[in-house]
Motif scaffolding. Structure first.
Motif, PDB file in Angstrom:
ATOM      1  N   LYS A 262     -12.022 -41.295   0.586  1.00 20.03           N
ATOM      2  CA  LYS A 262     -11.742 -42.010  -0.547  1.00 20.03           C
ATOM      3  C   LYS A 262     -12.387 -43.531  -0.637  1.00 20.03           C
ATOM      4  N   TYR A 263     -13.315 -43.666   0.558  1.00 16.28           N
ATOM      5  CA  TYR A 263     -14.042 -44.993   0.427  1.00 16.28           C
ATOM      6  C   TYR A 263     -15.512 -44.870   0.874  1.00 16.28           C
ATOM      7  N   SER A 264     -16.047 -43.673   0.612  1.00 13.31           N
ATOM      8  CA  SER A 264     -17.201 -43.500   0.815  1.00 13.31           C
ATOM      9  C   SER A 264     -18.186 -43.464  -0.031  1.00 13.31           C
ATOM     10  N   LEU A 265     -19.516 -43.747   0.074  1.00  9.81           N
ATOM     11  CA  LEU A 265     -20.295 -43.993  -1.116  1.00  9.81           C
ATOM     12  C   LEU A 265     -21.589 -43.346  -0.968  1.00  9.81           C
ATOM     13  N   GLY A 266     -21.641 -42.142  -0.054  1.00 11.38           N
ATOM     14  CA  GLY A 266     -22.667 -41.514  -0.129  1.00 11.38           C
ATOM     15  C   GLY A 266     -22.755 -40.129  -1.220  1.00 11.38           C
TER      16      GLY A 266
ATOM     17  N   ALA B  45      -2.140 -50.161  -4.678  1.00 18.07           N
ATOM     18  CA  ALA B  45      -1.859 -50.831  -3.456  1.00 18.07           C
ATOM     19  C   ALA B  45      -2.466 -50.017  -2.337  1.00 18.07           C
ATOM     20  N   GLU B  46      -2.189 -48.685  -2.588  1.00 16.85           N
ATOM     21  CA  GLU B  46      -2.702 -47.650  -1.464  1.00 16.85           C
ATOM     22  C   GLU B  46      -4.283 -47.836  -1.335  1.00 16.85           C
ATOM     23  N   LEU B  47      -4.878 -47.752  -2.684  1.00 18.27           N
ATOM     24  CA  LEU B  47      -6.194 -47.599  -2.414  1.00 18.27           C
ATOM     25  C   LEU B  47      -6.873 -49.135  -1.998  1.00 18.27           C
ATOM     26  N   ARG B  48      -6.112 -50.092  -2.601  1.00 19.46           N
ATOM     27  CA  ARG B  48      -6.613 -51.512  -2.130  1.00 19.46           C
ATOM     28  C   ARG B  48      -6.498 -51.609  -0.749  1.00 19.46           C
ATOM     29  N   GLU B  49      -5.384 -51.239   0.126  1.00 18.77           N
ATOM     30  CA  GLU B  49      -5.160 -51.358   1.268  1.00 18.77           C
ATOM     31  C   GLU B  49      -5.905 -50.493   2.041  1.00 18.77           C
ATOM     32  N   GLY B  50      -6.266 -49.424   1.787  1.00 21.97           N
ATOM     33  CA  GLY B  50      -7.201 -48.455   2.535  1.00 21.97           C
ATOM     34  C   GLY B  50      -8.800 -48.909   2.524  1.00 21.97           C
ATOM     35  N   LEU B  51      -9.035 -49.364   1.315  1.00 19.80           N
ATOM     36  CA  LEU B  51     -10.454 -50.082   1.075  1.00 19.80           C
ATOM     37  C   LEU B  51     -10.431 -51.352   2.314  1.00 19.80           C
ATOM     38  N   LEU B  52      -9.601 -52.254   2.054  1.00 22.96           N
ATOM     39  CA  LEU B  52      -9.860 -53.253   3.097  1.00 22.96           C
ATOM     40  C   LEU B  52      -9.561 -52.824   4.540  1.00 22.96           C
TER      41      LEU B  52
ATOM     42  N   ALA C   4     -15.173 -54.997  -0.899  1.00 26.50           N
ATOM     43  CA  ALA C   4     -14.056 -55.470  -0.198  1.00 26.50           C
ATOM     44  C   ALA C   4     -14.183 -57.166  -0.669  1.00 26.50           C
ATOM     45  N   GLU C   5     -15.148 -57.877  -0.413  1.00 23.67           N
ATOM     46  CA  GLU C   5     -15.149 -59.235  -1.046  1.00 23.67           C
ATOM     47  C   GLU C   5     -14.655 -59.448  -2.222  1.00 23.67           C
ATOM     48  N   HIS C   6     -15.281 -58.696  -3.413  1.00 22.98           N
ATOM     49  CA  HIS C   6     -14.788 -58.659  -4.574  1.00 22.98           C
ATOM     50  C   HIS C   6     -13.301 -58.538  -4.838  1.00 22.98           C
ATOM     51  N   VAL C   7     -12.758 -57.583  -4.119  1.00 22.96           N
ATOM     52  CA  VAL C   7     -11.228 -57.086  -4.292  1.00 22.96           C
ATOM     53  C   VAL C   7     -10.459 -58.337  -3.656  1.00 22.96           C
ATOM     54  N   SER C   8     -10.915 -58.902  -2.363  1.00 21.20           N
ATOM     55  CA  SER C   8     -10.158 -59.863  -1.610  1.00 21.20           C
ATOM     56  C   SER C   8     -10.271 -61.201  -1.869  1.00 21.20           C
ATOM     57  N   GLY C   9     -11.587 -61.484  -2.142  1.00 22.04           N
ATOM     58  CA  GLY C   9     -11.977 -62.972  -2.149  1.00 22.04           C
ATOM     59  C   GLY C   9     -12.453 -63.378  -0.768  1.00 22.04           C
TER      60      GLY C   9
ATOM     61  N   PRO D 179     -14.627 -64.243   2.169  1.00 15.04           N
ATOM     62  CA  PRO D 179     -16.004 -64.370   2.497  1.00 15.04           C
ATOM     63  C   PRO D 179     -16.828 -63.871   3.793  1.00 15.04           C
ATOM     64  N   GLU D 180     -15.784 -63.417   4.764  1.00 14.24           N
ATOM     65  CA  GLU D 180     -16.361 -62.827   5.786  1.00 14.24           C
ATOM     66  C   GLU D 180     -17.127 -61.370   5.496  1.00 14.24           C
ATOM     67  N   TYR D 181     -16.291 -60.611   4.506  1.00 14.34           N
ATOM     68  CA  TYR D 181     -17.069 -59.567   4.156  1.00 14.34           C
ATOM     69  C   TYR D 181     -18.624 -59.557   3.714  1.00 14.34           C
ATOM     70  N   ALA D 182     -18.575 -60.626   2.904  1.00 14.18           N
ATOM     71  CA  ALA D 182     -20.173 -60.861   2.422  1.00 14.18           C
ATOM     72  C   ALA D 182     -20.894 -61.235   3.596  1.00 14.18           C
ATOM     73  N   ALA D 183     -20.484 -62.055   4.442  1.00 19.42           N
ATOM     74  CA  ALA D 183     -21.419 -62.550   5.637  1.00 19.42           C
ATOM     75  C   ALA D 183     -21.701 -61.314   6.475  1.00 19.42           C
ATOM     76  N   CYS D 184     -20.868 -60.316   6.619  1.00 15.53           N
ATOM     77  CA  CYS D 184     -21.054 -59.077   7.323  1.00 15.53           C
ATOM     78  C   CYS D 184     -22.180 -58.258   6.663  1.00 15.53           C
ATOM     79  N   ALA D 185     -21.959 -57.990   5.240  1.00 16.57           N
ATOM     80  CA  ALA D 185     -22.994 -57.367   4.387  1.00 16.57           C
ATOM     81  C   ALA D 185     -24.406 -57.873   4.597  1.00 16.57           C
ATOM     82  N   LEU D 186     -24.300 -59.413   4.560  1.00 20.51           N
ATOM     83  CA  LEU D 186     -25.857 -59.932   4.724  1.00 20.51           C
ATOM     84  C   LEU D 186     -26.278 -59.626   6.009  1.00 20.51           C
ATOM     85  N   ASP D 187     -25.445 -59.509   7.229  1.00 20.54           N
ATOM     86  CA  ASP D 187     -25.968 -59.039   8.474  1.00 20.54           C
ATOM     87  C   ASP D 187     -26.641 -57.744   8.342  1.00 20.54           C
ATOM     88  N   HIS D 188     -26.114 -56.919   7.472  1.00 19.54           N
ATOM     89  CA  HIS D 188     -26.755 -55.286   7.310  1.00 19.54           C
ATOM     90  C   HIS D 188     -28.161 -55.662   6.314  1.00 19.54           C
ATOM     91  N   LEU D 189     -28.203 -56.591   5.525  1.00 19.58           N
ATOM     92  CA  LEU D 189     -29.650 -56.787   5.160  1.00 19.58           C
ATOM     93  C   LEU D 189     -30.555 -57.302   5.865  1.00 19.58           C
TER      94      LEU D 189
END
Length: 541
Positions: A347-351, A377-384, A426-431, A433-443
């Motif tokens: 439920k959290y794959s984007l492939g 709540a279940e989907l939000r918790e699973g995504l995070l 996850a950043e959008h859902v939770s607010g 910033p650590e998720y965005a920093a990690c995403a930038l590392d991937h870029l």
């Protein structure tokens, strides 16, 4: 670049934001380094690398140099104590603006059925291609218009499911980060009203309409010739007969999901078009409900092009139901989404094969007030939780990405960008910033901060992909490849003859060859570009 650059000092060759963290990666021994102004040759920063990480995927001891204190815009290089030099990079307020435009412009170059020329195509134009009608397999007397859309990859096939995934990524980029697409007019259709990204998506959506079977609402799985043409064949020279492969549940579910999304997003710009998208989505949903149990797609006899087989269609059905619910508010779709969410699919794959993440995102973006509180709540918790897992893996990795050794598969860069996209959701859902920093590392990894020191995006970076497995880039005899294409990246399985001959025994993250014959590491596709557009857009807002 004809040879691999096993990077002693690697950086994001597109650059770093002025106010953000700036890290370079070093292999070898701990040492001092200098950041040099490329214009003047002056030393502007001196630093010391930290303790090493024994990085199993790359096979190297990896040190980090932190030069975040350097904020002055400019162009720079890093030099090590033994004379090692990094590729050039910039520091700027928005260093990824041109990168985002290039990643998006790549879809223009993927266009099928239209002539690419003039100022829009530059050196990489070609004549209109694949204009003949296609034959529906199993109904040889039935011919259909097959023109338009985007070529899928390094070949000229067109596939409903992967096309829907690519469009969904781009529509989500627009929906979450519209400011990143303001004021850009780079397409023949640019009108200053509808954003270029929506104009480009419409090219593929218009073709997807043609993939819906008249009467039933089901969607043909793919449109290809029987066999792939030679690697130097230009699009207009590929004149073999085209075939519509049979309807599949996965293609129909993906179609319903992306059309429902498009209905919502295009409504402010073109009400009639939005209504057409919604009607097509509803018709596809009717087919899905009438066909609850459908075998997975396999290539028909005589067809050897990419299969994109998928035995599980519950994830695509979930996306379709969740997206239709979000667009219409209709409880029939809400009920279907709740029932489908009970099934055991990712439920959290984007492939392209596991599309459940798009259903999860559609449901979460609907908002807690308008949804089932327990499922939300279940989907939000699973995504995070999944984002947290990616975050932890990235912190343990020498190059700060979320891939384990076994994740360097065919299309590993798709995983890199899909994971980054999930982190940003996850950043959008939770607010947080650590998720965005990690995403930038991937870029950073994609653009050169990797063990090979290569930017996996053609035309961007001093050492970027030069020989992709991409027929127009091979057949046009232009020295530089079509720009803005994301290459597949390292594949530890060594799935083509070239890498089996040249890369035996290499660590997972080094199993890449910048060679046109390496289709398992150096092919390009629309659905590797699309999450890269999403990720880059986040950092251009």
């Amino acid at each position: 670049m004809s040879e691999q650059h096993l990077g002693a000092i690697t950086v994001n060759q597109a650059g770093y934001p002025s106010s953000g963290e700036k890290l370079a990666k070093f292999t070898g021994e701990t040492s001092r380094y200098q950041v040099i102004d490329a214009a003047t040759g002056n030393v502007v920063f001196t630093g010391q690398t930290g303790i090493y990480v024994e990085d199993k995927p790359s096979g190297c001891r990896v040190h980090t140099g932190d030069f975040s204190a350097l904020t002055l815009p400019g162009k720079y290089r890093i030099e090590g104590a033994a004379g090692e030099r990094s590729a050039a990079f910039v520091i700027a307020d928005k260093p990824y603006y041109e990168l985002q435009q290039g990643l998006l412009k790549a879809f223009y170059y993927y266009r099928c059925g239209t002539q690419l020329d003039g100022d829009y195509a530059g050196a990489w134009g070609h004549k209109a291609c694949h204009l003949a009608e296609g034959t529906v397999i199993g109904q040889p007397e039935l011919k259909r218009d097959s023109s338009g859309g985007w070529h899928d990859a390094g070949d000229y096939g067109k596939y409903s499911g992967p096309g829907a995934k690519a469009v969904a990524d781009l529509l989500l980029a627009w929906e979450l980060y519209p400011a990143a697409f303001a004021g850009v007019h780079t397409l023949p259709e640019s009108d200053g009203v509808m954003p270029d990204i929506l104009l480009e998506c419409r090219v593929e959506l218009d073709w997807l309409f043609k993939m819906q079977e008249t009467g039933s609402g089901g969607v043909y799985h793919k449109l290809t010739t029987q066999h792939f043409p030679g690697l130097d064949v230009m699009p207009e020279e590929d004149t073999a007969e085209l075939y519509f492969s049979p309807v599949s549940a996965t293609a129909t579910g993906d179609f319903a999901g992306v059309m429902a999304m498009a209905a919502r997003i295009y409504q402010p710009f073109d009400e009639a078009y939005a209504a057409r998208c919604l009607e097509a989505a509803r018709t596809a949903w009717s087919w899905l409900t009438a066909h609850p149990h459908v075998p997975g797609f396999t290539n028909p006899p005589g067809i050897t092009t990419g299969e994109y087989g998928d035995e599980v269609d519950s994830d695509e059905r979930f996306w379709a139901a969740a997206e239709l619910f979000r667009t219409t508010g209709d409880e029939q779709f809400h009920g279907a989404a709740r029932e489908l969410a009970k099934l055991p699919f990712p439920k959290y794959s984007l492939g392209w094969g596991d599309m459940g993440g798009y259903g999860t995102l559609a449901y979460l973006l609907q908002g807690e007030a308008g949804t089932d509180p327990s499922l939300y709540a279940e989907l939000r918790e699973g995504l995070l939780a999944e984002a947290g897992r990616l975050l932890r893996q990235s912190r343990e990795d020498g190059y700060r990405i979320s891939l384990l050794e076994e994740d360097y598969i065919w299309g590993s860069n798709m995983l890199v960008m899909n994971n980054a996209m999930l982190l940003l959701i996850a950043e959008h859902v939770s607010g947080e910033p650590e998720y965005a920093a990690c995403a930038l590392d991937h870029l950073h990894y994609l653009l050169g901060r990797n063990v090979l020191g290569i930017s996996y995006v053609s035309g961007f970076g001093e050492h970027s992909v030069m020989h992709p497995h991409h027929r127009p880039s091979v057949g046009d005899h232009v020295l530089d490849p079509v720009p803005g294409l994301v290459a597949g990246g390292p594949d530890r399985g060594l799935h083509d003859e070239y890498v089996r001959e040249h890369l035996q025994g290499k660590p997972a993250a080094q199993c890449y060859a910048d060679h046109e014959d390496s289709y398992s590491t150096n092919e390009v596709t629309i659905y590797w570009n699309s999450p890269a557009v999403f990720v880059t857009a986040r950092f251009n807002c």
